[in-house]
Design an enzyme around this catalytic site. Structure first.
Site, PDB file in Angstrom:
ATOM      1  N   GLY A   1      52.020  34.205  36.678  1.00 27.68           N
ATOM      2  CA  GLY A   1      52.701  33.102  37.369  1.00 27.68           C
ATOM      3  C   GLY A   1      53.844  33.550  38.258  1.00 27.68           C
TER       4      GLY A   1
ATOM      5  N   THR B   1      42.280  36.815  42.199  1.00 27.70           N
ATOM      6  CA  THR B   1      41.536  36.647  40.947  1.00 27.70           C
ATOM      7  C   THR B   1      40.695  35.371  40.941  1.00 27.70           C
ATOM      8  OG1 THR B   1      43.505  35.644  40.025  1.00 27.70           O
ATOM      9  CG2 THR B   1      43.142  37.967  39.529  1.00 27.70           C
TER      10      THR B   1
ATOM     11  N   GLY C   1      37.840  44.622  41.182  1.00 32.45           N
ATOM     12  CA  GLY C   1      37.044  45.406  40.244  1.00 32.45           C
ATOM     13  C   GLY C   1      36.792  46.849  40.604  1.00 32.45           C
TER      14      GLY C   1
ATOM     15  N   GLY D   1      39.176  42.863  37.415  1.00 30.25           N
ATOM     16  CA  GLY D   1      38.485  43.980  36.789  1.00 30.25           C
ATOM     17  C   GLY D   1      37.018  44.013  37.177  1.00 30.25           C
TER      18      GLY D   1
ATOM     19  N   LYS E   1      54.780  43.833  43.952  1.00 28.97           N
ATOM     20  CA  LYS E   1      54.738  42.556  43.255  1.00 28.97           C
ATOM     21  C   LYS E   1      54.931  41.338  44.150  1.00 28.97           C
ATOM     22  CE  LYS E   1      56.505  43.730  39.025  1.00 28.97           C
ATOM     23  NZ  LYS E   1      57.620  44.189  38.271  1.00 28.97           N
ATOM     24  N   GLY E   2      54.324  40.223  43.793  1.00 27.35           N
ATOM     25  CA  GLY E   2      54.505  38.975  44.518  1.00 27.35           C
ATOM     26  C   GLY E   2      55.977  38.588  44.547  1.00 27.35           C
TER      27      GLY E   2
ATOM     28  N   SER F   1      48.645  43.955  44.608  1.00 29.68           N
ATOM     29  CA  SER F   1      49.889  43.329  44.166  1.00 29.68           C
ATOM     30  C   SER F   1      49.817  42.873  42.708  1.00 29.68           C
ATOM     31  CB  SER F   1      50.174  42.126  45.052  1.00 29.68           C
ATOM     32  OG  SER F   1      51.333  41.465  44.605  1.00 29.68           O
TER      33      SER F   1
ATOM     34  N   ASN G   1      44.784  36.922  33.588  1.00 27.40           N
ATOM     35  CA  ASN G   1      46.237  36.888  33.514  1.00 27.40           C
ATOM     36  C   ASN G   1      46.741  35.582  34.066  1.00 27.40           C
ATOM     37  OD1 ASN G   1      48.108  37.130  36.102  1.00 27.40           O
ATOM     38  ND2 ASN G   1      46.164  38.145  36.583  1.00 27.40           N
TER      39      ASN G   1
ATOM     40  N   CYS H   1      47.223  32.409  44.751  1.00 31.57           N
ATOM     41  CA  CYS H   1      47.545  32.633  43.345  1.00 31.57           C
ATOM     42  C   CYS H   1      47.071  31.458  42.506  1.00 31.57           C
ATOM     43  CB  CYS H   1      49.038  32.826  43.124  1.00 31.57           C
ATOM     44  SG  CYS H   1      49.387  33.150  41.387  1.00 31.57           S
TER      45      CYS H   1
HETATM   46  C1  LIG Z   1      48.510  41.163  35.958  1.00 23.46           C
HETATM   47  C2  LIG Z   1      48.132  40.814  37.366  1.00 23.46           C
HETATM   48  C3  LIG Z   1      49.093  40.291  38.240  1.00 23.46           C
HETATM   49  C4  LIG Z   1      48.775  39.955  39.542  1.00 23.46           C
HETATM   50  N1  LIG Z   1      49.740  39.482  40.386  1.00 23.46           N
HETATM   51  C5  LIG Z   1      49.442  39.212  41.691  1.00 23.46           C
HETATM   52  C6  LIG Z   1      50.440  38.799  42.618  1.00 23.46           C
HETATM   53  O1  LIG Z   1      51.631  38.693  42.302  1.00 23.46           O
HETATM   54  N2  LIG Z   1      50.079  38.524  43.902  1.00 23.46           N
HETATM   55  C7  LIG Z   1      48.769  38.654  44.306  1.00 23.46           C
HETATM   56  O2  LIG Z   1      48.480  38.412  45.477  1.00 23.46           O
HETATM   57  N3  LIG Z   1      47.802  39.058  43.464  1.00 23.46           N
HETATM   58  C8  LIG Z   1      48.103  39.339  42.169  1.00 23.46           C
HETATM   59  N4  LIG Z   1      47.113  39.771  41.306  1.00 23.46           N
HETATM   60  C9  LIG Z   1      45.732  39.905  41.790  1.00 23.46           C
HETATM   61  C10 LIG Z   1      45.418  41.339  42.192  1.00 23.46           C
HETATM   62  O3  LIG Z   1      46.270  41.791  43.215  1.00 23.46           O
HETATM   63  C11 LIG Z   1      43.962  41.472  42.639  1.00 23.46           C
HETATM   64  O4  LIG Z   1      43.726  40.600  43.707  1.00 23.46           O
HETATM   65  C12 LIG Z   1      42.978  41.138  41.538  1.00 23.46           C
HETATM   66  O5  LIG Z   1      43.428  41.607  40.299  1.00 23.46           O
HETATM   67  C13 LIG Z   1      41.575  41.697  41.793  1.00 23.46           C
HETATM   68  O6  LIG Z   1      41.573  43.108  41.892  1.00 23.46           O
HETATM   69  P1  LIG Z   1      41.251  44.083  40.643  1.00 23.46           P
HETATM   70  O7  LIG Z   1      39.978  43.603  40.031  1.00 23.46           O
HETATM   71  O8  LIG Z   1      41.153  45.449  41.248  1.00 23.46           O
HETATM   72  O9  LIG Z   1      42.384  43.953  39.702  1.00 23.46           O
HETATM   73  C14 LIG Z   1      47.435  40.124  39.989  1.00 23.46           C
HETATM   74  C15 LIG Z   1      46.468  40.647  39.115  1.00 23.46           C
HETATM   75  C16 LIG Z   1      46.791  40.998  37.821  1.00 23.46           C
HETATM   76  C17 LIG Z   1      45.730  41.572  36.915  1.00 23.46           C
END
Ligand SMILES: Cc1cc2nc3c(=O)[nH]c(=O)nc-3n(C[C@H](O)[C@H](O)[C@H](O)COP(=O)(O)O)c2cc1C
Ligand SMILES: Cc1cc2nc3c(=O)[nH]c(=O)nc-3n(C[C@H](O)[C@H](O)[C@H](O)COP(=O)(O)OP(=O)(O)OC[C@H]3O[C@@H](n4cnc5c(N)ncnc54)[C@H](O)[C@@H]3O)c2cc1C
Ligand code: FES
Lengths: 259, 303
Positions: free
Chosen positions: B72, B193, B244, B217, B45-46, B21, B69, B130
Site C-alpha cells: 500500500g 501486479t 515474473g 513472480g 520505491k513508490g 519498484s 502483497n 497500484c
Molecule cells: C512487495 C512489492 C512491492 C511493490 N511496490 C510497488 C510500488 O511501490 N510501485 C510500483 O509501481 N510497483 C510495485 N510493485 C510491483 C512491481 O514493481 C512489479 O510490477 C511486479 O511485482 C511484477 O514484477 P515481478 O513479477 O518481477 O515482481 C511491488 C511489488 C512487490 C512484490
C-alpha cells in the site's frame, strides 16, 4: 554490517527430536561475523510450494569448526525440506540479517534470557557471546513438556538454567512467567526474550512490572529479509518498522503491544 | 561482449536490465550483493506527495510460484525523499528512477515536479496501476480517459523521461497504452501486479489485511508476456517489460516480444544478485546467436 550470499555445505543434521532438526552448515573457511539475534534467509530446494527463502535465527556459531547452526522446527513444507537435508548437501544462505540483541555494557550486568519452543534458538548464541565477554547469563526456558527443551547441556555450560514445562515433566510446572525466579527478588538489569508472541507479551509484562528493560525478537512473515519490500512491518511508536531490518529485536517499549 | 545499451525515450541504459519498484528498496539495500553500477537502471520505491503508512500487517502471502502483497505504498513522502534519500543515492553510477504515485492528478503532477528538480534523477516511472490503495492508484490506470488525464497533468509538470507503468487488471491494455502514448508518455512499462487473494481456511479469513493484494513472480509471467507483446505492437514508444522474470531466458522472452528493456522484481528476494546475472545471461545469449547488439533481438519474434 556486510551481508553475504553464501553457498554453505551441510556438515551435520541432527534430529534432536521429532519435528526438530539442528542443521550445522559450513564453508570450510571462516564465516562472516554474526551478532546474536541476527538471522539468515535459507533457500529451500525441491519444494513445490516454497517460493521464498525461509528466515531462520542464528542458533550458534562454532568458530573452531567454521560452522553456523540453525535449529529448525518443521511446521510446513519449507522447514520440512530443510530438516531433511543430508551431510554434503549445499544450500544458499543470505546472512547475517537484522539487528540482534543489545549486548551487556559490562561483564557484571545480570541478564535474563527467556525462551519458549524454537524461540530458544537465538538465545544459545546470545549466551555464548555473553560468556565470551565474561558474563554469566540466566536462561529461563519453557516448553509443553521435557522433550521440547533442547540443547540444555550447552545452555548449562554458558549460564544458570531455569526450566518450566506445562506438564511438569521438567523444571517447574507452568509457564515461564510463573517460574519462582520472578518472585525471588532476583534483580536483573536486562531481559531478552524470543518465542511465541503470547509468551513474549507476558514476559514483557513481568519486565515492565519490575522496571527492567526488555527486548523481544519478532517473527513477522518476510519476503526479502533486506528491508526492501516492506512486507514484514510491525506497527511501533515510530510507525511501521521493518522487522527484518530495524528488528527482529525490539525494545518492548517501542512495540504497541497490550502489555 | 555484445552492445547491451538501449534507449528508453531519451534515457540511455548501459544494459536493458532494471529493477522493479518496491522490490529493490533504494538500491542501497542490495549494495552488498551486486555492483549497483552494473544495473541498467534502478527504479526505487513508490513515492507520493504526502507520507503514507501503508496497509496494516499482514501484507504478504506466498502463492504457487509467486506472492501477493498489499504494502500500500508505504513511504515517507517526496519531501523526505528529496532531503534524506536523494543525497544517498544521487552518486550511484546508473540511472536512478523514481516511481511516482498519487491519489489525484494534482498530487501526481506536484510530486513529479518536485522529483524533476533533482538533477541526478533522469526519469520517473508513473505508477497509475497500484492495486493496493483505495483511492487513485489503479483507478487511473483502468480506463483510457483516466490514464490520459493523469499523464497529461504530469507531462506538463515534468520534462525529463516519463515512463508510465500500466495495470494488467484491465480488459484492453493496448488501448490504454495508446492513450498514454497520445497523452505524452515517453515509454510504458508493464505489468504491475495482478489483483489476487489468499484465504486461510483454518481461520476462514483472508490472509492479507485488506483481503486482496497484487500477485507477482513467475506465476504472472505468461500474462505479462502476452500483454507486452500486444502493447509493443500497438504503440511506437518503447515498452519496458516485467512480470515474473527470474533469469536471462525469461528476460530474452520479453525482449523478443517487443520490450526494449526489462525490470526484475520479486526475483530479487530469492537471489539478491539476480539482476547482474540476467544482464550477463543476455550477453551470452546474444553471443550464442551471433548478435552484436541487444537491439537486434528487440521485437524479433518470428510470426
Ligand atoms: C512487495 C512489492 C512491492 C511493490 N511496490 C510497488 C510500488 O511501490 N510501485 C510500483 O509501481 N510497483 C510495485 N510493485 C510491483 C512491481 O514493481 C512489479 O510490477 C511486479 O511485482 C511484477 O514484477 P515481478 O513479477 O518481477 O515482481 C511491488 C511489488 C512487490 C512484490
Ligand atoms: C526473524 C525470524 C527468525 C526465525 N527463526 C526461526 C528459527 O530459528 N527456527 C524455526 O524453526 N523457525 C524460525 N522462524 C519461523 C520460520 O521462518 C517459519 O516457521 C517458516 O518460514 C515456515 O516455513 P514453512 O514452509 O515450513 O511453512 P509454511 O508452509 O510457510 O507455513 C506453515 C505454517 O507455519 C506458519 N508460519 C509461516 N511462517 C511463519 C513465521 N515467519 N512465523 C511464524 N509462523 C510462521 C504459517 O502460518 C503456517 O501455519 C523465524 C522467523 C523469523 C521471521
Ligand atoms: S521482508 Fe522485505 S522489508 Fe522485511
Amino acid at each position: 554490517m556486510r551481508k553475504y550470499i553464501l553457498d554453505l555445505t551441510v556438515a551435520a543434521n541432527e534430529h534432536l527430536r521429532e519435528g526438530y532438526a539442528l542443521l550445522k552448515l559450513t564453508q570450510g573457511r571462516p564465516l562472516p561475523s554474526m551478532l546474536p539475534g541476527q538471522f539468515a534467509e535459507l533457500k529451500v530446494e525441491g519444494s513445490e510450494t516454497t517460493f521464498l527463502r525461509r528466515p531462520i535465527s542464528i542458533n550458534y556459531v562454532d568458530e573452531e569448526k567454521n560452522e553456523v547452526w540453525f535449529l529448525i522446527h518443521e511446521v510446513g513444507d519449507g522447514t520440512r525440506k530443510l530438516g531433511a537435508m543430508a551431510p554434503g548437501d549445499t544450500l544458499s544462505v543470505v546472512m547475517p540479517l537484522g539487528n540482534g540483541f543489545t549486548m551487556p555494557a559490562s561483564s557484571d550486568e545480570k541478564v535474563l534470557l527467556v525462551g519458549g519452543g524454537v524461540g530458544t534458538a537465538p538465545l544459545l548464541y546470545m549466551g555464548k557471546k555473553m560468556a565470551d565477554m565474561g558474563c554469566r547469563p540466566s536462561f529461563l526456558l519453557g516448553g509443553r513438556s521435557a522433550g521440547d527443551l533442547m540443547q540444555l547441556d550447552m545452555f548449562a555450560e554458558l549460564g544458570d538454567v531455569y526450566l518450566t514445562t506445562e506438564d511438569g515433566s521438567a523444571g517447574e510446572q507452568g509457564f515461564v512467567t510463573q517460574h519462582s525466579l520472578w518472585g525471588e527478588g532476583q534483580r536483573f538489569d536486562r531481559i531478552a526474550t524470543c518465542g511465541p508472541k503470547p509468551m513474549m507479551v507476558a514476559v514483557a509484562r513481568c519486565a515492565q512490572e519490575r522496571g527492567i528493560d526488555c527486548e523481544a525478537s519478532l517473527e513477522n512473515m518476510m519476503a526479502c529479509g533486506l528491508g526492501a519490500c516492506l512486507c514484514c512491518v510491525e506497527n511501533t511508536v515510530e510507525g511501521n518498522l521493518c522487522v527484518c531490518k530495524e528488528g527482529p529485536v525490539f525494545n518492548t517499549k517501542k512495540l504497541l503491544w497490550q502489555i | 561482449m555484445a552492445d547491451l545499451s538501449v534507449n528508453i525515450g531519451g534515457l540511455k541504459l548501459k544494459n536493458p536490465v532494471m529493477t522493479a519498484s518496491g522490490t529493490f528498496g533504494y538500491g542501497l539495500e542490495f549494495s552488498d550483493f551486486v555492483n549497483l553500477e552494473d544495473i541498467g537502471g534502478i527504479i526505487v520505491k513508490g513515492t507520493t506527495l504526502k507520507p503514507r503508512e501503508g496497509n496494516p500487517y499482514p501484507r504478504m502471502a506466498e502463492t504457487a510460484q509467486g506472492m501477493l502483497n498489499c504494502v500500500g505504498l508505504q513511504n515517507k513522502g517526496v519531501d523526505y525523499f528529496c532531503e534524506h534519500i536523494y543525497p544517498q543515492i544521487k552518486d550511484i553510477g546508473t540511472n536512478m528512477i523514481v516511481n511516482v504515485s498519487g491519489s489525484c492528478c494534482e498530487d501526481y503532477a506536484e510530486c513529479a515536479a518536485r522529483i524533476g528538480e533533482l538533477e541526478r534523477i533522469p526519469a520517473i516511472e508513473l505508477n497509475i496501476s497500484c492495486p493496493n490503495v483505495k483511492q487513485g492508484g489503479m483507478a487511473f490506470g483502468v480506463t483510457a480517459e483516466g490514464a490520459a488525464s493523469v499523464v497529461k497533468a504530469v507531462r506538463e509538470a515534468y520534462k525529463k523521461t516519463l515512463i508510465v507503468k500500466l495495470s494488467p487488471n484491465v480488459t484492453d491494455i493496448a488501448g490504454i497504452a495508446r492513450s498514454v502514448e497520445d497523452a505524452g508518455a515517453d515509454a510504458v512499462s508493464l505489468i504491475n501486479t495482478l489483483m489476487g487473494m489468499a484465504i486461510d481456511i483454518e481461520k476462514r479469513r483472508p490472509v492479507l489485511s485488506i483481503a486482496t493484494g497484487g500477485l507477482s513472480g513467475p506465476a504472472v509471467k505468461p500474462v505479462a508476456l502476452r500483454m507486452v507483446w500486444q502493447v509493443a505492437k500497438a504503440v511506437k514508444i518503447p515498452v519496458v517489460g516485467l512480470g515474473g522474470i527470474m533469469n536471462a531466458r525469461d528476460a530474452v522472452e520479453f525482449l523478443l516480444a517487443g520490450a526494449t528493456a526489462v525490470e526484475i522484481g520479486t526475483a530479487n528476494f530469492i537471489d539478491p544478485a539476480v539482476t547482474v546475472k540476467v544482464a550477463r545471461g543476455i550477453d551470452e545469449y546474444l553471443e550464442r546467436h551471433g548478435c552484436s547488439s541487444v537491439r537486434e533481438i528487440i521485437g524479433a519474434l518470428e510470426a
